[in-house]
Structures are given as structure tokens and as C-alpha cells.
Scaffold this motif. Structure first.
Motif, PDB file in Angstrom:
ATOM      1  N   ASP A 266       0.830  -1.207   0.000  1.00 33.46           N
ATOM      2  CA  ASP A 266       0.000   0.000   0.000  1.00 33.46           C
ATOM      3  C   ASP A 266       0.865   1.259   0.000  1.00 33.46           C
ATOM      4  O   ASP A 266       0.394   2.353   0.236  1.00 33.46           O
ATOM      5  CB  ASP A 266      -0.958  -0.002   1.209  1.00 33.46           C
ATOM      6  CG  ASP A 266      -0.220  -0.210   2.521  1.00 33.46           C
ATOM      7  OD1 ASP A 266       1.023  -0.153   2.518  1.00 33.46           O
ATOM      8  OD2 ASP A 266      -0.886  -0.421   3.556  1.00 33.46           O
ATOM      9  N   LEU A 267       2.170   1.079  -0.243  1.00 36.33           N
ATOM     10  CA  LEU A 267       3.095   2.210  -0.221  1.00 36.33           C
ATOM     11  C   LEU A 267       4.286   1.872  -1.107  1.00 36.33           C
ATOM     12  O   LEU A 267       4.821   0.769  -1.018  1.00 36.33           O
ATOM     13  CB  LEU A 267       3.590   2.427   1.225  1.00 36.33           C
ATOM     14  CG  LEU A 267       4.742   3.395   1.433  1.00 36.33           C
ATOM     15  CD1 LEU A 267       4.253   4.834   1.248  1.00 36.33           C
ATOM     16  CD2 LEU A 267       5.319   3.238   2.845  1.00 36.33           C
ATOM     17  N   SER A 292       5.717   5.466   8.027  1.00 35.86           N
ATOM     18  CA  SER A 292       4.481   4.737   7.765  1.00 35.86           C
ATOM     19  C   SER A 292       4.522   3.392   8.502  1.00 35.86           C
ATOM     20  O   SER A 292       4.761   2.338   7.908  1.00 35.86           O
ATOM     21  CB  SER A 292       4.365   4.550   6.244  1.00 35.86           C
ATOM     22  OG  SER A 292       3.109   4.093   5.915  1.00 35.86           O
ATOM     23  N   SER A 295       2.546   0.034   7.348  1.00 36.01           N
ATOM     24  CA  SER A 295       2.351  -0.161   5.905  1.00 36.01           C
ATOM     25  C   SER A 295       2.897  -1.518   5.443  1.00 36.01           C
ATOM     26  O   SER A 295       3.582  -2.222   6.183  1.00 36.01           O
ATOM     27  CB  SER A 295       3.100   0.947   5.148  1.00 36.01           C
ATOM     28  OG  SER A 295       4.467   0.913   5.500  1.00 36.01           O
ATOM     29  N   PRO A 297       5.165  -1.857   2.481  1.00 38.19           N
ATOM     30  CA  PRO A 297       5.831  -1.101   1.406  1.00 38.19           C
ATOM     31  C   PRO A 297       6.363  -1.991   0.289  1.00 38.19           C
ATOM     32  O   PRO A 297       6.672  -3.162   0.518  1.00 38.19           O
ATOM     33  CB  PRO A 297       7.003  -0.427   2.141  1.00 38.19           C
ATOM     34  CG  PRO A 297       7.220  -1.203   3.385  1.00 38.19           C
ATOM     35  CD  PRO A 297       5.995  -1.999   3.689  1.00 38.19           C
TER      36      PRO A 297
END
Ligand code: F3S
Length: 468
Positions: A266-267, A292, A295, A297
Motif C-alpha cells: 500500500d506504499l 508509515s 504499511s 511497502p
């Protein structure tokens, strides 16, 4: 009853002082406030899975919160239930476990499932137990393990995280006798339950290697990130106490990283990793975890398995990143980090320059390959300060004799079973430590109270060795 709302995740291992109940996490917006006796609302926890044992300490000192209300389920915080601190997630419903397991553990698993909204349980293929060092779980952990180990046995393969000392050579390390006594007792309790005393944070290099897609229940946040991301197994970041529950029952509620829908990035994190050293990967993970924390990543980096091990460890130390992906991905959010960003973090995490008491390398534990690289780097040189490497007993057993001899000739000590963070360095006359891992730097400062110098291996060799 008084309430306290934390606006940022808390690291249970080093973010709260159990003696006072006050938040001591550096940079935390609620730093200085007390959680004792309050209804505590938190987003979720961050950092080490060993933090689960802090709940026993909070209970012991009478500084525990009256109740914890989580915004997002995490196994480390849910472990507070086993210490008698109620944990809730708003809107949760009851779930029943239909299996023959010890009553206390059944209640815990049902509670966890209901808190996290899991509808079923999955059988786990293996467990990795965290919370093994006497320096991190203390007498509260020792007592709990002593009680539990009398009546239960593990039912699946279960390995263990590092202890607070090299089990065979602790005297040579300078570990105090009283510490060794507590540590040996903890290992004995675990072994009595059938836990394999692998004593490493790289269980996947020491015989506990799951298959892709398999459900497992692992503590040790760096190993969790590696298992989900590189091996493709499925585990949440389990609290140390919970790993014992899963090892005995062979079960865990099906939620979080066990479900497909939570395993997509989501990143996106864009960097140029050309010319990077191991330290840079750990810094990148750490920066991402800060920015984050929960997350998944995807990183545009290339690196070998050891670099990725360091990347995962960094993100799990500053945040609670349980999984990452590699390459490009289609997501809405992108972070970009430059070399200057990494350098700024390196400086922020360093508190001295030159004149170290100890060079400590091996967070997470060094692989055979890394040991080989360091031995080449040091060939023809002699160390000027104590220079310690940490690895697993499994890797050490495979290290070719000439390589070990060449390291020893350079003045290097290679220890197994332990690491710089979970051994009582502050009681061994060490004040200043030089390392090449962002995770180690964080915990050396916050847990051991030591000064830290964070450098790349080449810089360490230049500064602290000379031609022999
Ligand atoms: Fe392993 Fe110790 Fe680092 S347990 S991940 S070497 S802090």
C-alpha cells in the motif's frame, strides 16, 4: 476511570518504564504521561515482540493500565491478557475454539480471535519463540515460564530467539554470574517444554525454514518481516508470550498477515540503492517504519538476502512493518528517500564519533556469507578495540576453521546465541558501542542506555583496525 489516548504507536519493550508506568519513548507525543490505572487507548504497538513481557512487569510494579483499547489488532498488545490486563477492540464479538488445549491458552486464543475479529483458527507449521533473554524478560518472564513449563509441551517445531549471553562462553564474555544463572534457568524452562534452543533471530538459517504459503506463528519482528516477505510464509508479528501459546497449541487465529487481502503493498518507496552497504538497508527500513509504521511497502531496491534481512529489521524496529515487497507496485502513496535522508538518520541515531568501547556487528545475526565477507575485509588487519561478531550457533558450526582462525588472528571474537542488544553490556563495563545496524542502534540506546556510533563496515574497519 481516567482515560489516556496515545496518538502514536507505543513500543512496549522500551517505550514505557514499568517502575513508574510513565511513557519514556523518545519523540512520543505523550512522553512523560503515566499509563498506570488508566483506560489506555492506543492505535497499536510498534517495535520488538519481546515487549509482550513488559505487561508482567507493569503488573508486578502495580503500574499496569486498567484496560487497553486497541484501534488496530496486534498480537504483542493482546498478550497483556495473559498478564491479567483486559484488552479490547471496539465492536468485537465472541469466538469459540473447538480443540483440546490447556484451558488458560484456550481462553487466550478465543479472546485474541474475538478482539481481532477472526472467525477461525489456523494450524501453524512452526513457531519462533521471542522473549528469551533474561535482560529483556527479567524475573517476571522467568517466573511465568517456570510455572508454564511444568505442565505443557510444544506440539510443533519451535525455535528460540537469542539469549542474553553465549551459552557456552559467557564467562569469557564477562557476563555477571547472577545474570548467567537467570539466563540458564530461562533456557532450561524453554527446553523442558520442547523448544529447540537455536538461540538466534535468524531461525530460517538454523533449520526452521517454512514453505511458501505456510501458516506459522513467529515472534522476533525482523524474522517476521523476512518470513512474510522473502520466504512467503504467513505470520503476524507475534508477542513473545503468544509464541508460547502457539507452540503448545499449534494454533493461531486467522487474521492479519494470514489473509491474502492484507498482504498487498500500500506504499511505494523509491530509492537508488547503487553502491549501498548493509547499514543503508537498515536505515531505509527504519525511515520507512518511522514514516508509515503499519504499511506494506514495496521498495525499489536491489540487494542480497542479507541486505533484505537488515531492511526488514529496520522497518520492524521503528514501526511495525510485518511485510514488504520488492520492485514496482501500483499504489497511491509514494515515499522517496535520498542518500542525504539516510545520512541524516545515521547522524540522528549516533551520539558519539570515535573512541568506542566495543564494535558490535551482527543485527540480525550474521549469516555464513556475512562472516566470510567480514573476514575478507579484515584480512591483514588487527583490531584496535574489542571487536565482537554475533551469529547463530548453526552458522558458527559451519564456519570453516581457517576463516575463524583468520578472524581470531585479527583479534575478533565471534559469539553465538546472543547479541549486543539482549546481553547486559552496560553491566560488563561497556558505555560506547559502534555498530552497523539501525535496529541495534535504537535498542542499544533505549534498552541498554549506551552511547552509539552508527557506521558502515568499511568505515568501522578504517577507524578501528590497522594493518597487522
Ligand atoms: Fe537479532 Fe538482537 Fe538484532 S535479536 S535482530 S541481533 S537486536
Amino acid at each position: 476511570m481516567k482515560e489516556l489516548e496515545l496518538t502514536q504507536p507505543i513500543s512496549w519493550l522500551d517505550g514505557v518504564d514499568p517502575r513508574t508506568g510513565r511513557i519514556i519513548q523518545e519523540g512520543h507525543p505523550q512522553k512523560g504521561q503515566s499509563i498506570a490505572g488508566k483506560v489506555l487507548r492506543i492505535p497499536h504497538s510498534s517495535g520488538s515482540t519481546v515487549g509482550a513481557y513488559t505487561f508482567f512487569a507493569l503488573k508486578e510494579y502495580g503500574t499496569a493500565p486498567a484496560k487497553i483499547i486497541l484501534r488496530k489488532a496486534d498480537s504483542v498488545t493482546i498478550s497483556a491478557e495473559l498478564a491479567g490486563i483486559p484488552v479490547e477492540i471496539e465492536g468485537s464479538k465472541e469466538v469459540k475454539l473447538d480443540a483440546e488445549v490447556p484451558e488458560e491458552f484456550r481462553r487466550f486464543l478465543e479472546r485474541e480471535a474475538s478482539i481481532v475479529g477472526a472467525e477461525e483458527f489456523v494450524k501453524v507449521r512452526s513457531v519462533h519463540v521471542s522473549g528469551v533473554s533474561y535482560a529483556t524478560i527479567g524475573d517476571w518472564g522467568r517466573k511465568w515460564l517456570s510455572k508454564i513449563s511444568e505442565g505443557v509441551m510444544v506440539s510443533v517445531t519451535a525455535t528460540s530467539n537469542p539469549a542474553g549471553m553465549d551459552i557456552l562462553n559467557w564467562r569469557e564474555m564477562g557476563v555477571p554470574d547472577d545474570f548467567a544463572e537467570g539466563q540458564l534457568e530461562i533456557v532450561e524452562h524453554l527446553t523442558r517444554m520442547g523448544v529447540i534452543p537455536s538461540l538466534t533471530c535468524t531461525p530460517y538459517l538454523a533449520g526452521n525454514l517454512p514453505r511458501r504459503g505456510e501458516h506459522i506463528s513467529w515472534g522476533e519482528s525482523s524474522a517476521v518481516a523476512f518470513a512474510n516477505s522473502i520466504i512467503g510464509a504467513r505470520t503476524n508479528r507475534e508477542g513473545g508470550v503468544k509464541t508460547i501459546v502457539s507452540a503448545v497449541t499449534g494454533l493461531t487465529p486467522k487474521y492479519g498477515m494470514h489473509l491474502d487481502e492484507n498482504r498487498s503493498p500500500d506504499l511505494k518507496v523509491e530509492v537508488d540503492s547503487k553502491g549501498w552497504s548493509y547499514l543503508d538497508y537498515t536505515l531505509l527500513g527504519y525511515l520507512t517504519g518511522e514514516e508509515s509504521p503499519s504499511s506494506v511497502p514495496c521498495y525499489t531496491v536491489t540487494g542480497d538476502l542479507d541486505d533484505l534481512k537488515g531492511l526488514g529489521a529496520g522497518g520492524a524496529a521503528s514501526g511495525s512493518i510485518e511485510m514488504f515487497d520488492l520492485g514496482s507496485c501500483l499504489v497511491d502513496m509514494t515515499l522517496r528517500f535520498s542518500h542525504a535522508d539516510l545520512e541524516e538518520l545515521r547522524e540522528r541515531m549516533s551520539s558519539f564519533e570515535g573512541g568506542t568501547d566495543l564494535v558490535a556487528i551482527g543485527c540480525p545475526h550474521l549469516s555464513l556469507n556475512q562472516l566470510r565477507e567480514i573476514s575478507l575485509e579484515l584480512s591483514g588487519r588487527k583490531v584496535k578495540v574489542p571487536f565482537w561478531l554475533y551469529t547463530s550457533r548453526a552458522a558458527l558450526a559451519q564456519l570453516p576453521k581457517p576463516m575463524l582462525t583468520s578472524l581470531e588472528r585479527a583479534g575478533v571474537k565471534v559469539w553465538a546465541d546472543t547479541c549486543m542488544v539482549v546481553s547486559p553490556l552496560e553491566r560488563m563495563g561497556i558505555r560506547k558501542v559502534t555498530t552497523n545496524s539501525a535496529k541495534a542502534a535504537k535498542y542499544l540506546r533505549s534498552l541498554r542506555g549506551l552511547e552509539v556510533e552508527l557506521l558502515r563496515i568499511k568505515e568501522i574497519v578504517e577507524r578501528y583496525t590497522s594493518p597487522s
